[in-house]
Design an enzyme around this catalytic site. Structure first.
Site, PDB file in Angstrom:
ATOM      1  N   ASP A   1       0.845  -1.199   0.000  1.00 15.84           N
ATOM      2  CA  ASP A   1       0.000   0.000   0.000  1.00 15.84           C
ATOM      3  C   ASP A   1       0.886   1.258   0.000  1.00 15.84           C
ATOM      4  O   ASP A   1       2.100   1.170   0.211  1.00 15.84           O
ATOM      5  CB  ASP A   1      -0.892  -0.036   1.259  1.00 15.84           C
ATOM      6  CG  ASP A   1      -1.991   1.011   1.235  1.00 15.84           C
ATOM      7  OD1 ASP A   1      -2.337   1.515   0.143  1.00 15.84           O
ATOM      8  OD2 ASP A   1      -2.526   1.326   2.330  1.00 15.84           O
TER       9      ASP A   1
ATOM     10  N   GLU B   1       2.836   5.138  -3.831  1.00 21.77           N
ATOM     11  CA  GLU B   1       2.871   6.087  -4.982  1.00 21.77           C
ATOM     12  C   GLU B   1       4.185   6.860  -5.052  1.00 21.77           C
ATOM     13  O   GLU B   1       4.556   7.231  -6.165  1.00 21.77           O
ATOM     14  CB  GLU B   1       1.679   7.034  -4.877  1.00 21.77           C
ATOM     15  CG  GLU B   1       0.334   6.360  -5.099  1.00 21.77           C
ATOM     16  CD  GLU B   1      -0.084   5.393  -3.989  1.00 21.77           C
ATOM     17  OE1 GLU B   1       0.275   5.643  -2.836  1.00 21.77           O
ATOM     18  OE2 GLU B   1      -0.728   4.392  -4.303  1.00 21.77           O
TER      19      GLU B   1
ATOM     20  N   ASP C   1      -9.004   3.536  -3.032  1.00 23.59           N
ATOM     21  CA  ASP C   1     -10.068   3.933  -2.101  1.00 23.59           C
ATOM     22  C   ASP C   1     -11.302   4.463  -2.821  1.00 23.59           C
ATOM     23  O   ASP C   1     -11.507   5.666  -2.953  1.00 23.59           O
ATOM     24  CB  ASP C   1      -9.533   4.987  -1.127  1.00 23.59           C
ATOM     25  CG  ASP C   1      -8.380   4.453  -0.300  1.00 23.59           C
ATOM     26  OD1 ASP C   1      -8.180   3.226  -0.289  1.00 23.59           O
ATOM     27  OD2 ASP C   1      -7.673   5.265   0.323  1.00 23.59           O
TER      28      ASP C   1
HETATM   29  O1  MIG Z   1      -3.999   6.045   4.609  1.00 22.75           O
HETATM   30  O2  MIG Z   1      -3.990   0.797   5.519  1.00 22.75           O
HETATM   31  O3  MIG Z   1      -5.932   2.164   0.033  1.00 22.75           O
HETATM   32  O4  MIG Z   1      -6.991  -0.054   1.341  1.00 22.75           O
HETATM   33  O5  MIG Z   1      -7.158   0.063   4.128  1.00 22.75           O
HETATM   34  C1  MIG Z   1      -4.799   4.942   4.291  1.00 22.75           C
HETATM   35  C2  MIG Z   1      -5.146   1.558   5.592  1.00 22.75           C
HETATM   36  C3  MIG Z   1      -3.959   3.724   4.131  1.00 22.75           C
HETATM   37  C4  MIG Z   1      -5.065   2.981   2.085  1.00 22.75           C
HETATM   38  C5  MIG Z   1      -5.499   1.789   1.304  1.00 22.75           C
HETATM   39  C6  MIG Z   1      -6.590   1.075   2.063  1.00 22.75           C
HETATM   40  C7  MIG Z   1      -6.110   0.682   3.432  1.00 22.75           C
HETATM   41  C8  MIG Z   1      -5.649   1.927   4.193  1.00 22.75           C
HETATM   42  N1  MIG Z   1      -4.612   2.607   3.432  1.00 22.75           N
END
Ligand code: MIG
Length: 752
Positions: A387, A390, A458
């Site tokens: 996650d 980017e 999201d």
């Molecule tokens: O700032 O890990 O897209 O799927 O549940 C949010 C928490 C961070 C973004 C991801 C999402 C995940 C969430 N993350």
């Protein structure tokens, strides 16, 4: 600011298997990769172009070119590249001389400071598809886009950019097709005739070279095959990752994870995967476990395994600044983190607080990162969810002078997530010793299919996001990805029970079927919606499990040809105008034979466009003529799903998870039709790489209406099918509709 134009060619020579064309300020190189793939790189630099993150193939050594009076022609069996020398312009034609794509004669390639742009001629009837995860309609004509991987939290259905960069599009005009892949990781731009008075399309980037691959194959299947030859294809996913996946931000403790898993089993709702989102960690330190809430990770995972569940854990790139944290100390000591130009480590804040960011562009860093997964794999984690890559930090605006090794962030940002996934993939593959890891990533660049599945980030719990999500999946399928998920139910906000039911009914046909929700949102498990709705959702999940033999074979096809599992109708019905109609553009083929029409949760009937051919509704076998709009019932219990006449769909009985054998019967469903059709059935052990050494089970099933027979071809490969018997189920035929064979390997012709 000055415009720098490309100008006239001064010289044309052969250089290292390429043509080298020099102008006063710049140079261009031309390489032939295959008869249908030509690469151009126009640059103000004279150094060799940078190594590509995306491309894994090499150019041909020999190619044919000829200097004519004012042009140079490069010819292959399929393509003609006509290079105008005064000024220097690149025009691609079919072998018989029909224009496919030409430079805008006035502007061609030029620069504004470091920004490099290619202006190309726009054809009156030209359509554009692709760019992967992008907002907007299937036909992107009249739209413009930016690639700059972004943590697009709270995005709407028009937000751009989103998380991923796939600078590859497909153009259609005059009954012809072409593809163009702009291999450049800087911030990039695409304009499909949006703001040029319909005169040009253009694309470019803030820096780097005008480095692109032109694909001249005819037909989208061929273009996708070529694109994924060049940038690679996915490996077989672990079978368990194709089962139902239950996620949430976060199940807060081992007890909660186990409790949810247990409820699936108690209620006989099939499922394979549980997730741990960020709260399993100790202060969000990657590769650690929270000592209070996840006291005994191995104990928890063993219990999950006893219930036939696999666990996927999230990881983020940010490494917490903490003197007592192994990865922090090692990373600092070895110089593995992003820096400012003076060498000081870059610090950004994200979940763990103040963090440093690994330089995933450095192979040694990727090795180190990959090896650290021992802490997760050792207790038994088999899936790794990448996650925030980017990369994201609070504020979302990492300074432009941050460096990854020699490169500044803006030069390579768009490939950061992909390189993280690469490190995760190779590291966990090694640690799991022959078992397939499941890798999931949010950020991506062209070629990511080699390492990881993706999900679309999201989204929100609305009908329009559900439809938008399917459009993203379909478009990612035109960018080499096949294993793709969306947060079913919607990440932000709470779905109505009806939306939740509807979205789960689309779930069987989303390549990765994962239910997920944000912190603070309603609980989303199938039993949270009342008994009646639980039963509908259960049926939908069961449908997924019934279809697994078909789905697994579909992924096999992705590994061989790059064709995605979820296919926009544009792939097979490219010239049918109706499929671009915004009413029908979300429809897709799931595998070879199943057509799915996503429908909002509030509509009990819907207009569906059925392309040429005959179609059967999957739920009732009701037959429809294609090439027309049909109005069909779409109650929450029955999403409009159709099978193409002649369709062959292998299925199995309902199992509760992919470890279960079931009744041992491979059901081959066949729907009557007028044309010959065949299906490549594929199976392997589902968890290891032994299929790469021949341990697979493969055979072609052919339906031949003229000869009136169904032929099960010879079995290839050394793997023993997990099924014992074969059952053929006929739909749309008169008379008996089931034939059963005692031996699954039976090589038979069944007449009808
Ligand atoms: O700032 O890990 O897209 O799927 O549940 C949010 C928490 C961070 C973004 C991801 C999402 C995940 C969430 N993350």
């Amino acid at each position: 600011m000055q415009i720098e134009i490309l100008g006239n060619a001064d010289s044309v020579t052969e250089h290292d298997n390429s043509l080298l064309i020099k102008t006063a300020q710049a140079q261009a190189r031309v390489w032939v990769f295959s008869p249908t793939i030509i690469r151009i790189c126009v640059t103000k630099n004279s150094k060799e172009p940078d190594e590509s993150f995306a491309v894994i193939e090499k150019s041909l050594e020999d190619f044919t070119w000829e200097k004519l009076y004012d042009t140079v022609e490069v010819t292959t069996s399929a393509l003609k590249l006509v290079i105008d020398l005064h000024p220097l312009r690149f025009n691609f034609l079919t072998a018989d001389g029909q224009p496919l794509s030409e430079d805008d004669n006035r502007f061609g390639v030029n620069w504004q400071a470091e920004r490099v742009i290619n202006y190309r001629k726009l054809y009156p009837d030209e359509k554009f598809l692709g760019l992967g995860e992008k907002a907007g309609d299937l036909n992107r004509r009249g739209c413009n886009y930016v690639n700059w991987n972004t943590d697009a939290a709270m995005h709407t259905i028009t937000t751009d950019p989103l998380y991923k960069t796939f600078p590859f599009f497909i153009g259609l005009h005059s009954g012809l097709t072409y593809g163009l892949f702009f291999d450049n990781t800087h911030k990039s731009y695409f304009d499909f005739g949006a703001t040029t008075d319909e005169q040009m399309s253009w694309f470019g980037a803030d820096g780097g070279d005008m480095n692109y691959y032109f694909f001249g194959a005819q037909g989208l299947r061929n273009i996708l095959e070529d694109y994924t030859w060049l940038t690679g294809r996915m490996e077989m996913p672990p079978l368990w990752s194709l089962g139902y996946q239950q996620c949430r931000w976060s199940y807060m403790s081992a007890d909660e994870v186990l409790d949810i898993a247990r409820k699936f089993r108690e209620r006989n709702i099939p499922a394979d995967v549980m997730y741990c989102d960020i709260d399993y960690m100790d202060e969000y330190k990657i590769f650690t476990w929270n000592k209070e809430t996840f006291t005994n990770p191995k104990g928890m995972i063993d219990q999950l395994k006893d219930m036939n569940f696999r666990l996927v854990t999230i990881i983020d790139p940010g490494i917490k600044i903490d003197e007592n944290y192994k990865e922090y100390k090692e990373g600092v000591e070895r110089g593995y983190f992003a820096t400012y130009p003076d060498g000081e480590l870059y610090t950004g804040s994200v979940w763990p607080g103040r963090c440093h960011f690994p330089d995933f562009f450095n192979e040694e860093v990727r090795e180190w990162w990959g090896a650290a997964f021992e802490a997760l794999a050792d207790p038994g984690v088999e899936g790794f969810w990448n996650d925030m890559n980017e990369p994201a930090a609070w504020g979302q605006n990492m300074p432009w002078l941050v460096k990854f090794g020699e490169r500044f962030m803006p030069e390579v940002r768009n490939a950061y997530g992909m390189q993280m996934a690469r490190g995760t993939y190779y590291g966990t593959k090694r640690i799991l010793k022959g078992k397939r890891p499941f890798i999931l990533t949010r950020a991506a660049y062209a070629g990511t299919q080699r390492y990881s599945a993706v999900w679309t980030g999201d989204n929100a719990a609305t009908d329009e996001h559900m439809l938008f999500g399917q459009r993203l999946v379909n478009s990612l399928g035109l960018a080499g990805m096949s294993m793709i998920g969306v947060d079913i139910g919607g990440f932000m906000g709470n779905p109505t029970p009806e939306l939740m039911v509807r979205w789960n009914s689309l779930g069987p046909y989303v390549p990765m079927f994962r239910n997920h929700a944000a912190l603070g949102m309603s609980m989303r498990e199938p039993w949270q919606w009342g008994e009646a709705y639980e039963q509908i959702i259960k049926k939908d999940i069961e449908q997924r499990y019934k279809l697994l033999p078909y789905i697994y074979s579909g992924f096999y096809e992705s590994t061989q040809t790059g064709l995605p599992l979820a296919r926009t109708l544009a792939i097979d019905y490219t010239t049918d105008e109706n499929i671009y109609d915004t009413r029908f553009q979300n429809q897709f083929l799931f595998g070879d034979s199943i057509l799915v029409a996503p429908v909002v949760s509030t509509a009990e009937t819907v207009e569906v466009y059925l392309p040429a051919g005959d179609w059967y509704r999957l739920s009732s076998d009701e037959k429809f003529k294609g090439n027309q709009i049909v109005n069909v019932a779409s109650p929450l219990t029955d999403l409009p799903v159709f099978v193409k006449a002649g369709g062959i769909v292998p299925m199995q009985n309902v199992i509760q998870n992919t470890n279960e054998i079931g009744d041992g019967i491979l059901q081959v469903h066949i729907w009557n039709g007028n044309e010959v059709n065949s299906f490549v059935y594929y199976e392997d052990d589902g968890t290891t790489y032994s299929y790469q050494d021949g341990a697979y089970y493969k055979r072609t099933i052919t339906f031949d209406p003229q000869k009136k027979e169904i032929v099960f071809g010879a079995v290839e490969g050394s793997h023993q099918s997990k099924y014992l018997k074969l059952r053929v189920i006929w739909h749309g035929f008169e008379g008996a509709n089931v034939v059963e064979m005692e031996n699954v390997n039976a090589q038979i012709n069944i007449g009808f």
